[in-house]
Design a protein around this motif. Sequence first.
Motif, PDB file in Angstrom:
ATOM      1  N   LEU A  88       0.157  -3.848   5.432  1.00 45.03           N
ATOM      2  CA  LEU A  88      -1.096  -3.791   4.685  1.00 45.03           C
ATOM      3  C   LEU A  88      -2.278  -3.573   5.643  1.00 45.03           C
ATOM      4  CD1 LEU A  88      -2.114  -3.920   1.770  1.00 45.03           C
ATOM      5  CD2 LEU A  88      -2.499  -6.357   2.094  1.00 45.03           C
ATOM      6  N   ASN A  99       0.875  -1.169   0.000  1.00 44.12           N
ATOM      7  CA  ASN A  99       0.000   0.000   0.000  1.00 44.12           C
ATOM      8  C   ASN A  99       0.918   1.226   0.000  1.00 44.12           C
ATOM      9  OD1 ASN A  99       0.866   0.280   2.661  1.00 44.12           O
ATOM     10  ND2 ASN A  99      -1.090  -0.281   3.557  1.00 44.12           N
ATOM     11  N   THR A 108      -6.128   0.105   2.008  1.00 46.70           N
ATOM     12  CA  THR A 108      -6.055  -0.146   0.557  1.00 46.70           C
ATOM     13  C   THR A 108      -5.640   1.112  -0.214  1.00 46.70           C
ATOM     14  OG1 THR A 108      -8.411   0.326   0.288  1.00 46.70           O
ATOM     15  CG2 THR A 108      -7.778  -1.988   0.655  1.00 46.70           C
ATOM     16  N   GLU A 109      -5.060   2.085   0.471  1.00 47.17           N
ATOM     17  CA  GLU A 109      -4.666   3.329  -0.177  1.00 47.17           C
ATOM     18  C   GLU A 109      -3.403   3.126  -1.019  1.00 47.17           C
ATOM     19  OE1 GLU A 109      -3.337   7.877   0.898  1.00 47.17           O
ATOM     20  OE2 GLU A 109      -4.232   6.654   2.460  1.00 47.17           O
ATOM     21  N   LEU A 121      -2.554   1.084  -3.752  1.00 48.77           N
ATOM     22  CA  LEU A 121      -2.071  -0.288  -3.919  1.00 48.77           C
ATOM     23  C   LEU A 121      -1.137  -0.434  -5.115  1.00 48.77           C
ATOM     24  CD1 LEU A 121      -5.343  -2.261  -3.157  1.00 48.77           C
ATOM     25  CD2 LEU A 121      -3.353  -1.958  -1.657  1.00 48.77           C
TER      26      LEU A 121
END
Length: 186
Positions: A158, A91, A161-162, A164
């Motif tokens: 992780l 991420n 989800t910024e 990816l």
Amino acid sequence: AAASALEENGMKKIGEPVQWTNPRGPVMEFTVQKVEIFDHYTDLGLPESEFVYGTSDLPFILVELKIKKISGPDWEDEDDNDNITNIQLYNKSMLEAAANGENFLSSEICYFSGHGETDENGKGYERYWLDPGEETVFQVGWCVHEPITGRGKPSPYLSDTEGLVLHIGSSSNYDGGKYIDLTTSS
């Protein structure tokens, strides 16, 4: 090293093939075809037995990945298998740490559609085999994990989800690797 690899190789996009030479010899080509984020790994509708370590009750990221073996050794024993752990999901915070030469916690694959036979400890799950010239499409998945709390600043991992990015390369011995931005298409 990661910052120079990004400058040298550039960040690829979904749909753009990336070639990588495994230190063991095979030359592989990876193309991300699709990325989906689910609320939970059970939303895939697959039996629990298809998943291994690293599951959580947080969002699940599924990457559809076409892999082609350009060249490689002939099969001699199980150690010749190709290994899906040559890809890692980063991420934004993990990528920034890698670019700055800082430590971060690697993400564990918890689902691999092409998994091999496993022993009682789960060994073998990450193995697959392609003959030179052969290609196939696999689904690979990761679960997001709860933020780590406690004393001190934890290493990036992780936890969201910024931004990816898929990293293709050896996780144990940094080899420059290749990067695919999972937020943009070609």
